[in-house]
Design an enzyme around this catalytic site. Sequence first.
Site, PDB file in Angstrom:
ATOM      1  CD  GLU A 178     -10.692   1.509  -4.231  1.00 30.49           C
ATOM      2  OE1 GLU A 178     -10.797   2.227  -3.221  1.00 30.49           O
ATOM      3  OE2 GLU A 178      -9.725   0.760  -4.439  1.00 30.49           O
ATOM      4  CE  LYS A 220      -8.085   3.817  -5.223  1.00 35.71           C
ATOM      5  NZ  LYS A 220      -7.371   4.420  -4.085  1.00 35.71           N
TER       6      LYS A 220
HETATM    7  P1  13P Z   1      -3.564   0.126  -4.145  1.00 37.32           P
HETATM    8  O1  13P Z   1      -3.107   1.142  -5.156  1.00 37.32           O
HETATM    9  O2  13P Z   1      -2.440  -0.410  -3.291  1.00 37.32           O
HETATM   10  O3  13P Z   1      -4.428  -0.922  -4.740  1.00 37.32           O
HETATM   11  O4  13P Z   1      -4.433   0.898  -3.074  1.00 37.32           O
HETATM   12  C1  13P Z   1      -5.407   1.754  -3.505  1.00 37.32           C
HETATM   13  C2  13P Z   1      -6.550   1.713  -2.570  1.00 37.32           C
HETATM   14  O5  13P Z   1      -6.971   2.714  -2.071  1.00 37.32           O
HETATM   15  C3  13P Z   1      -7.206   0.424  -2.314  1.00 37.32           C
HETATM   16  O6  13P Z   1      -8.429   0.650  -1.703  1.00 37.32           O
END
Ligand code: 13P
Length: 339
Positions: A178, A220
């Site tokens: 991510e 992500k």
């Molecule tokens: P959000 O969709 O609220 O951005 O959260 C996703 C997430 O896992 C952030 O690390």
Amino acid sequence: MNHEHVLQTTIDDLVQTGRGILAADESSPTIAKRFQAIGAESTEENRRAYRSLLLTTPGLGEFISGVILYEEALTQQADAATLLPAAAWAQKIVPGIKVDKGKIPLALHPGDEITEGLDGLAKRLANYREQGARFAKWREVYTIGEHIPSASGIEANAEMLARYAAVCQNEGFVPIVEPEVLMDGDHSLARCAEVTEAVLHAVFHALHRHRIVLEWMLLKPSMVLPGKLQPKASPKTVADATLRVLRRTVPAAVPSIHFLSGGQGPEEATANLNALNQGKGPSPWHLNISYGRALQQPALQAWGGKAEHVQAAQQALLKRARLNSLAMRGAYLDEMENG
Ligand code: 13P
């Protein structure tokens, strides 16, 4: 690596058209902030009750294939005296775990940050496996400013993501990688596109250097958006810009891309996902969700910390999950919000 079968099974269980990932991995400080906004206290019992409400939502498994949990949740119980990971799996929702330990400033790089948590990660994963987790998540964060993220900041963050992903695959965990480019600021959509492209290039270079098997990871990313202080862009504009960056940077071997919502409103995040799926054409990847706030916000609001509102909260969560499921097929319409 001798976890081929385990990794492929986890990918198969997670990556399905119409089923997304629920991010419910708020750390203790973050969940306290969310609870404060609805006037609830962040006690251990409230956090347990809330997570249990989410995971025992009847029918959730139809639209959700995985849930990312915070460490504390692995040992908490759903109301029926079942542990939360088992409650999730009862609906064929694969339990996952956030393994990073949050971000700190990157030394000598004002404005850049870096995420910690690699020390002892393999051992922690062995423990999490015992507790039912099968995939992991690690988030690196990039703020856009005139001189940030810096080139060395982008490299350092990519290196962290790749080292984390390598440890995960070595331990039989599918890594969710991510890199989040934040919406904060007044930058243009074009500037967000430029930064996101540089970030993803560096991330996939690093993943290659560290021998990550791309077929057994999930990406992500954030969507390409104008800064929060700018007027919003239309879903089609967001989708076109996001798809262009993804096509330039993400290898076709990656099975699925699960967007974070990053502060988009629930309806906005669904509309943007829908436009992405309508615009993607023949695509190597599923375009899916791993939303936190955009899935949970209406449920959290409906709950308000009160046991008598659990059902209303579950209905609110199910509605968002169902509409996002339609958006994964490009079949969402605004008017469904009122249906
Ligand atoms: P959000 O969709 O609220 O951005 O959260 C996703 C997430 O896992 C952030 O690390």
